[in-house]
Enzyme design. Structure first.
Site, PDB file in Angstrom:
ATOM      1  N   GLU A  60     -12.199   1.226  19.708  1.00 59.21           N
ATOM      2  CA  GLU A  60     -11.883  -0.194  19.546  1.00 59.21           C
ATOM      3  C   GLU A  60     -10.672  -0.441  18.659  1.00 59.21           C
ATOM      4  OE1 GLU A  60     -14.929   1.057  19.421  1.00 59.21           O
ATOM      5  OE2 GLU A  60     -15.987   0.059  21.050  1.00 59.21           O
ATOM      6  N   HIS A 129     -26.358  -4.852  19.042  1.00 61.12           N
ATOM      7  CA  HIS A 129     -25.807  -5.278  20.329  1.00 61.12           C
ATOM      8  C   HIS A 129     -26.115  -6.746  20.622  1.00 61.12           C
ATOM      9  CE1 HIS A 129     -25.569  -0.938  20.872  1.00 61.12           C
ATOM     10  NE2 HIS A 129     -24.842  -1.104  21.940  1.00 61.12           N
TER      11      HIS A 129
END
Lengths: 324, 329
Positions: A60, A129
């Site tokens: 990322e 998540h």
């Protein structure tokens, strides 16, 4: 008019933006050949090719950091971060680079990039998540933050975000991906920073965004059965947010509730409540009440998560409190 | 810079012609004198914040800079004055920025750690260690997609090698065959600690791990840096990303004012023997260019710097309204 799913509207916005502007490229983990973990980018690789629709490694920091460099180099990258929880791995790129470049380089450059990312519970995906971290990003000068509640807004706001010369965080609630809604033909265009009245009412204002708008609408329906007419304002854009629209609604209803899925403490609701307690003080006939998730990590278990995500009952109870 | 008196263009075998070496010397001298002036201005309190000088590392900036074309882009570091000057930054606006003035390159909003000039492909110094690499990788993606034919360079120190973003960048550059060059200025220090206390690997090993060709060069020999840089820039331009490791010397502290209690006197004398300007003077002498003939250029550089400093001192301070005009969200 065609009925379209939320995920499909985003897909169409990406396709239309890419067809309209060759500088728009897509970057993200599993977005090209696999079509995205939520199928949002399905088919775009075939339409636009591997040069413009790029599967990235699971990395990322460089995906987002490179998007900043690409944006400064004449492209309009739209980067997908698979779950909003993973923006933690790209915070330098977002906070120190994307948000600062235009300002700290004295307006020599803009950073026309969009970071799309899903937030929210509903999948029992657990503490890493499911988080709604948009308040963090809205707190950073230099980042715009958008969070649509329906397919038509998802389309229009994503097109506006891609057209914006500045970095925009585009937050998609996972629970909405399968939602169906009307997408007019031709599809709508819009600008960032404008709220929408999702349901008019005279007795109290509920300000919300994203999936929580639907929770607020359910609460308003329940309240209507008690002859309480709640107005639901869908912010759509969190940074900048439409202070004038919220104040105008408050001036009609004199009661204010702010509802979102993110944890209540130090959240978007705190900012709105603080501003309205200031500029809207004379309009208030009751306390401003916030409704958000409890201050705890998002729990995994089915019953735990169901209780964690703010309910329509909680929003309705908050409205009753402002009226008490 | 104006050309000095004509010099013989005699070249050693595989070396640079005297004319080119002389220009490189001039570029290094400009960087050196600018930074010495910055050091004085900082000590006198005329430069706000803090500054990091690259004295002793000028050959890397000058040599790599000479191998780049105007369309090429470069991301720099907190020790980035030399990179900006080598890329051709306007000296007046550079000093205006360092002094925090309105007409500075960044309108007085960035300062030493954020000097940028997008008009010449200078993507900015960076206050975050290692953060220039992802940005240069992104710039290389833009070059690749837009088929500009340009190369993106990331300068970084050995102190950045333990940063995760650096590894992610090397991997992506190799994976996507980007027109990308990673230039490591290995001066043996990451802020206040030696490299061997920070890094278990070597850059050679890391480059091999990421399938990137690695070139090692004496970073204080501007001729060697230039020749190596020409090769790796050409390779990168052809879609073969590269790593160039330049062994160099950080003569000053991590920042100006750093008491450097962590360094030995032996290191200082070893560094003096490797001064990149002295090495270039010696090489020029071997080509028949005497030290005395370099004097006019030095005088011209000093005059240019003095003029830039005078303009910077006279520059207006930015107002808050002007700064706020750059805010969009």
């Amino acid at each position: 008019m065609a009925e379209t799913r939320f995920a499909r509207a985003i897909n169409q916005a990406l396709a239309d933006a890419m067809a309209a502007d060759a500088s728009v490229i897509l970057l993200g983990e599993d977005i090209a050949a696999p079509g995205g973990p939520f199928s949002v980018t399905r088919g775009l690789l075939d339409k636009f090719g591997a040069d413009r629709v790029r599967d990235t490694p699971i990395a990322e920091a460089v995906i987002v950091g490179a998007s900043v460099g690409a944006a400064m180099g004449g492209l309009k990258p739209v980067v997908e971060i698979m779950f909003m929880d993973f923006v933690t791995l790209a915070m330098d790129a977002l906070v120190n680079q994307a948000a600062k470049a235009r300002f700290m380089f004295g307006d020599q450059t803009t950073v026309p990039m969009v970071l799309r990312t899903p937030h929210g519970g509903g999948l029992n995906a657990g503490p890493q998540h499911s988080q709604c971290l948009e308040a963090w990003l809205a707190h950073v000068p230099g980042l715009k933050v958008v969070c649509p509640s329906n397919p038509a807004d998802a389309y229009a706001l994503l097109r506006a975000a891609i057209d914006d010369p500045n970095p925009v965080i585009f937050v998609e609630n996972k629970a909405l991906y399968a939602m169906k809604g009307e997408l007019p033909d031709p599809p709508p265009s819009d600008r960032l920073g404008v709220a929408r009245t999702a349901r008019p009412g005279r007795d109290a204002t509920i300000v919300s965004y994203g999936a929580a708008v639907h929770t607020a609408l359910k609460a308003a329906e329940a309240l209507a059965r008690e002859s309480v007419e709640a107005e639901v304002i869908d912010l759509r854009s969190l940074q900048p947010w439409d202070e004038a629209a919220v104040l105008a609604s408050l001036a009609r209803t004199h009661r204010l509730v702010v509802a979102h899925e993110a944890v209540e403490a130090f959240g978007v609701g705190a900012e709105i409540a603080a501003r309205m307690a200031d500029v809207g003080f004379d309009e208030l006939d009751g306390p401003i009440v916030r409704v958000g998730a409890p201050f705890m990590p998002v729990p995994f278990g089915k019953t735990l998560e169901a209780e964690y995500v703010p309910s329509a009952d909680a929003v309705a109870a908050a409205v009753r409190r402002t009226l008490a | 810079m104006k050309q000095g008196p004509a010099v013989p263009s005699r070249a050693r075998s595989n070396g640079l012609p005297a004319r080119e070496l002389r220009a490189l010397y001039g570029r290094m001298l400009l960087i050196r004198r600018v930074e010495e002036q910055l050091g004085r201005l900082f000590a006198d309190g005329e430069i706000p914040g803090f500054i990091h000088l690259s004295i002793g590392q000028e050959a890397v900036a000058a040599g790599v800079g000479a191998a780049l074309e105007p369309r090429d882009t470069a991301a720099s570091t907190h020790r980035g004055h030399g990179h900006a000057i080598a890329k051709g930054v306007d000296l007046d606006r550079f000093f205006l920025e360092l002094l925090g003035k309105q007409d500075g390159l960044c309108r007085g909003r960035g300062g030493s750690m954020h000097v940028a000039d997008l008009s010449i492909g200078m993507l900015g110094a960076n206050g975050i260690v290692g953060a220039g690499l992802p940005i240069a990788v992104g710039s290389a993606i833009a070059h690749q997609v837009r088929k500009t034919g340009a190369v993106a360079v990331a300068f970084f120190g050995d102190g950045a090698l333990a940063e995760g973003a650096v590894h992610e960048s090397l991997n992506l550059a190799a994976l996507w065959k980007l027109p990308f060059l990673a230039v490591c200025e290995n001066n043996g220090w990451g802020e206040f600690s030696p490299t061997d206390r920070q890094l278990a690997a070597t850059l050679e090993g890391l480059a091999a791990a990421y399938n990137l060709p690695w070139t090692d060069v004496d970073g204080n020999d501007v001729e060697a840096v230039t020749l190596a840089a020409r090769h790796v820039v050409a390779e990168a331009r052809a879609g073969r990303p590269q790593v160039l490791e330049c062994r160099t010397t950080r003569v000053r502290g991590h920042f100006e004012g750093d008491p450097q209690k962590y360094r030995s006197t032996e290191e200082a004398s070893a560094m003096a023997a490797r001064d990149p300007l002295a090495i270039a003077v010696k090489a020029l002498a071997a080509l028949g260019v005497g030290e005395a003939s370099l004097q006019p250029e030095a005088a011209e550089i000093d005059a240019r710097i003095a003029a830039a400093v005078a303009r910077a001192r006279a520059g207006a301070l930015p107002g808050m309204a002007q700064a706020r005009a750059g805010v969009y969200a």
